[in-house]
Design an enzyme around this catalytic site. Sequence first.
Site, mmCIF file in Angstrom:
data_model
loop_
_atom_site.group_PDB
_atom_site.id
_atom_site.type_symbol
_atom_site.label_atom_id
_atom_site.label_comp_id
_atom_site.label_asym_id
_atom_site.label_seq_id
_atom_site.Cartn_x
_atom_site.Cartn_y
_atom_site.Cartn_z
ATOM 1 N N HIS A 16 0.842 -1.191 0.000
ATOM 2 C CA HIS A 16 0.000 0.000 0.000
ATOM 3 C C HIS A 16 0.880 1.245 0.000
ATOM 4 O O HIS A 16 2.040 1.193 0.383
ATOM 5 C CB HIS A 16 -0.905 0.007 1.237
ATOM 6 C CG HIS A 16 -0.131 0.057 2.520
ATOM 7 N ND1 HIS A 16 0.385 -1.071 3.101
ATOM 8 C CD2 HIS A 16 0.252 1.101 3.282
ATOM 9 C CE1 HIS A 16 1.055 -0.726 4.191
ATOM 10 N NE2 HIS A 16 0.992 0.580 4.324
ATOM 11 N N HIS A 106 5.811 6.565 -0.180
ATOM 12 C CA HIS A 106 6.495 5.293 -0.408
ATOM 13 C C HIS A 106 5.538 4.123 -0.242
ATOM 14 O O HIS A 106 4.470 4.248 0.365
ATOM 15 C CB HIS A 106 7.656 5.135 0.563
ATOM 16 C CG HIS A 106 7.215 5.091 1.997
ATOM 17 N ND1 HIS A 106 6.882 6.235 2.706
ATOM 18 C CD2 HIS A 106 7.021 4.051 2.836
ATOM 19 C CE1 HIS A 106 6.511 5.885 3.928
ATOM 20 N NE2 HIS A 106 6.591 4.567 4.031
#
Length: 122
Positions: A16, A106
Site C-alpha cells: 500500500h 512510499h
Amino acid sequence: GEERGEVVRTPGRGLHLSLSRTFAVRKEEIAPLVGSLRRALAREEGFDAVLRGAAIYGNDEGTRTFAGLVLQQGQGCEGAGRLARAVDGCMERHGLQKYYEDPSFHVSVAWALGPPPPRPPP
C-alpha cells in the site's frame, strides 16, 4: 510473534501507499474512521506513479522499521499529496495526528521490530 531484527516481507496483496502515520484506535472508533475515510477518498481520482529508489523509515515511537520503495517526483507525488490531504482531514476530525509536513511517499515492502539503524556519517 516476530522477534526484534527479524525482517517480515509485506505480502503482495498487502502492499500500500503510506498516507498516514502509524496509529492506534479503540475498537469502537474503527467503523466511524473507516466510514470517514471511504467518504473522503471516494471523491478522489486514481493516478499513475513510478517507484524509484528505496529508503528506510521508522515509526514515530521507534518500535518498527520499514523498507520502502519511494515514489518518483512528479504526477504520482501530486496524486499522493491529494490523497494524503484527504486522509489528514479525516485524521483531524477523529483527533488523530496528521501525516508529515514534508512526506516521503512510499510503498513499504518489509518491516522489522525496533528502530532504524543509525545513518552513516556523510
